[in-house]
Write a protein that holds these residues in place. Structure first.
Motif, PDB file in Angstrom:
ATOM      1  N   GLY A 276       0.829  -1.195   0.000  1.00 17.51           N
ATOM      2  CA  GLY A 276       0.000   0.000   0.000  1.00 17.51           C
ATOM      3  C   GLY A 276       0.867   1.250   0.000  1.00 17.51           C
ATOM      4  O   GLY A 276       1.728   1.447  -0.865  1.00 17.51           O
ATOM      5  N   ASP A 277       0.664   2.110   0.988  1.00 22.33           N
ATOM      6  CA  ASP A 277       1.443   3.341   1.115  1.00 22.33           C
ATOM      7  C   ASP A 277       2.708   3.146   1.946  1.00 22.33           C
ATOM      8  O   ASP A 277       3.464   4.103   2.141  1.00 22.33           O
ATOM      9  N   PRO A 303      -0.152  -6.117  10.004  1.00 23.25           N
ATOM     10  CA  PRO A 303      -0.559  -7.461  10.446  1.00 23.25           C
ATOM     11  C   PRO A 303      -0.099  -8.533   9.467  1.00 23.25           C
ATOM     12  O   PRO A 303      -0.071  -8.330   8.245  1.00 23.25           O
ATOM     13  N   ASN A 304       0.251  -9.690  10.005  1.00 22.74           N
ATOM     14  CA  ASN A 304       0.746 -10.779   9.161  1.00 22.74           C
ATOM     15  C   ASN A 304      -0.288 -11.228   8.147  1.00 22.74           C
ATOM     16  O   ASN A 304       0.060 -11.614   7.027  1.00 22.74           O
ATOM     17  N   GLU A 305      -1.565 -11.192   8.537  1.00 18.73           N
ATOM     18  CA  GLU A 305      -2.611 -11.617   7.605  1.00 18.73           C
ATOM     19  C   GLU A 305      -2.672 -10.719   6.383  1.00 18.73           C
ATOM     20  O   GLU A 305      -2.964 -11.194   5.276  1.00 18.73           O
ATOM     21  N   ARG A 310      -2.944  -9.457   0.793  1.00 17.19           N
ATOM     22  CA  ARG A 310      -2.804  -8.288  -0.065  1.00 17.19           C
ATOM     23  C   ARG A 310      -1.617  -8.453  -0.999  1.00 17.19           C
ATOM     24  O   ARG A 310      -0.729  -9.295  -0.803  1.00 17.19           O
ATOM     25  N   GLU A 311      -1.598  -7.593  -2.041  1.00 17.85           N
ATOM     26  CA  GLU A 311      -0.476  -7.598  -2.974  1.00 17.85           C
ATOM     27  C   GLU A 311       0.722  -6.903  -2.337  1.00 17.85           C
ATOM     28  O   GLU A 311       0.606  -5.790  -1.829  1.00 17.85           O
ATOM     29  N   VAL A 312       1.848  -7.573  -2.378  1.00 20.32           N
ATOM     30  CA  VAL A 312       3.064  -7.073  -1.738  1.00 20.32           C
ATOM     31  C   VAL A 312       4.174  -7.021  -2.780  1.00 20.32           C
ATOM     32  O   VAL A 312       4.398  -8.000  -3.513  1.00 20.32           O
ATOM     33  N   GLU A 313       4.848  -5.891  -2.869  1.00 22.66           N
ATOM     34  CA  GLU A 313       6.033  -5.762  -3.718  1.00 22.66           C
ATOM     35  C   GLU A 313       7.267  -6.045  -2.878  1.00 22.66           C
ATOM     36  O   GLU A 313       7.569  -5.319  -1.942  1.00 22.66           O
ATOM     37  N   ASN A 314       7.954  -7.112  -3.231  1.00 22.96           N
ATOM     38  CA  ASN A 314       9.194  -7.470  -2.539  1.00 22.96           C
ATOM     39  C   ASN A 314      10.354  -7.204  -3.486  1.00 22.96           C
ATOM     40  O   ASN A 314      10.560  -7.926  -4.463  1.00 22.96           O
TER      41      ASN A 314
END
Length: 445
Positions: A276-277, A303-305, A310-314
């Protein structure tokens, strides 16, 4: 006073001559002095090694921790040797008093240092040390049975369970000692796992599983030592499980989500992620949330959930290298080959830019006011900041362009008027005549 004490000791052992007890007491005192000396020498040589091990684990140097480790080594050596001396020969009363007092004092001081060393309250260490001293030293006045019986009389019965002062004190001492031992074991396991060849996610997972196992083992052992039947907790455990199912659903969900994240290693401590932000690097994966530390020093607890759903950019999932794109525009009058060479040179001059893959400069488009380029270069430490890196590249480009007189254009607009009304043209001509003939202007009259 001394004569009265000796008379009392003789009354406890009337069949033993006084001279024999004196000789054994002197021998016991000499052996205690020998144990104290051995403890001092051993702490002098082993203490620094244990302190170095502690500092490597804790990550900081502490004079207090080093002194406490040295004292614990000396006291442990003293009471172990005195225990061996006491069990090796059937000593009489005076010698037993000497050994028992030494053991009681050293055990109490050792427990005090241990509890304070694992960062538990100082007053708790003092209480536990005094309790152990009284427990061991009570053997000098006929054993601990009289004290235990007196403490057991202060209480009441609940069914078949006797709730007494003795039971409460025993439970408190047992819980504190088990907690102290558990914390020491957790620190030891954390040190072993932290110095292993596992990656960051596996280390965190191993530490969390070991923590759960140690605490569960300490809990079960404490129940066994206190004589509490585990079957008596069946109803309570069922109600507790029901409460977890309804009231702690999110908490348990975050717990298992964190374990899954660590097991599949999709997010590890040190990864640079964007959710997110929130943008930053993973500082810690906790039981409930993941700590993401931004360049501004803000710590976002996600939160871990959320990281599971959610979409995560790693940015560093499979490769820590990250490509940064920086747009630059130059004037149409510029030597484009020279501008490209200078932008490449700017990348070379910034230390964080990787040489492999090499930085490249692409001409993207012919814009309204400039020819637009894009610098593309690679870095391997995005956790050190992306904005400051772009600023360093742009500053170097500016210096090189200024040195070689290359213009960076700004937006300009040119208006071409094809036709105007006659009235507007007349006003413009009248105004131009007034400005060209100031002698006829009313201001000169």
């Amino acid at each position: 006073m001394i004569d009265n004490a000796l008379t009392y000791i003789e009354s406890l052992a009337p069949d033993i001559p006084r001279n024999v007890q004196y000789i054994e007491g002197a021998i016991a005192a000499g052996l205690v002095a020998l144990a104290l000396t051995a403890g001092w020498y051993l702490s002098k040589y082993i203490g620094p090694k244990l302190r170095h091990l502690w500092e490597a684990r804790a990550g900081y140097e502490s004079e207090l921790a080093g002194r406490r480790i040295r004292d614990m080594t000396r006291r442990a050596t003293t009471f172990i040797l005195c225990g061996i001396f006491l069990a090796a020969y059937p000593w009489h009363l005076i010698a037993q008093v000497v050994f028992a007092l030494t053991i009681a004092i050293t055990v109490g001081l050792f427990a005090n240092d241990l509890i304070r060393g694992v960062r538990m309250p100082d007053w708790l260490g003092t209480i536990i040390g005094l309790a152990l001293f009284v427990s061991i030293g009570s053997g000098l006045v006929g054993g601990i049975e009289p004290i235990s019986e007196a403490m057991d009389k202060v209480g009441f019965n609940i069914g078949t369970r006797r709730i007494s002062l003795l039971w409460i004190v025993t439970m408190a001492i047992t819980a504190v000692m088990l907690l102290a031992v558990a914390r020491v074991l957790m620190r030891l396991v954390s040190y072993i796992i932290g110095n292993s060849e596992l990656d960051g996610a596996q280390k965190v997972l191993g530490q969390k599983l070991a923590t759960v196992a140690i605490l569960a083992g300490a809990f079960v052992l404490g129940l066994d030592l206190l004589g509490i039947d585990l079957t008596a907790l069946a109803v309570f455990s069922g109600a507790f499980g029901l409460a977890i199912g309804f009231g702690m659903q999110k908490t348990i969900g975050n717990l298992f989500a964190g374990i899954i994240l660590l097991m599949d290693r999709s997010i590890k401590p040190g990864d640079v992620i964007a959710v997110g932000d929130s943008f930053g690097w993973v500082n810690k994966i906790g039981v409930r949330a993941v700590s993401v530390l931004t360049r501004e020093g803000k710590e976002h607890l996600i939160p871990n959930e959320d990281l599971m759903t959610r979409e995560v950019e790693n940015w560093s999932y499979s490769n820590p290298n990250v490509r940064i794109s920086i747009p630059v525009g130059v004037s149409y009058d510029t030597d484009m080959d020279q501008a490209i060479d200078l932008m490449k040179q700017a990348c070379v001059d910034v230390p964080r830019v990787l040489h492999h893959p090499k930085p490249v400069v692409w001409m993207l488009e012919f814009g309204d006011n400039s020819v637009n380029f894009e610098i593309r270069c690679w870095i391997m430490d995005p956790q050190s900041g992306v904005g400051n890196f772009k600023a360093a590249i742009l500053k170097r480009v500016w210096d090189l362009f200024k040195e070689h007189q290359i213009e960076i254009p700004f937006p300009q607009r040119v208006m071409h008027i094809k036709s105007m009304p006659q009235e507007a043209i007349a006003k413009l001509e009248a105004g131009s005549k007034q400005t060209t003939n100031p002698a006829e202007s009313p201001a000169t009259e």
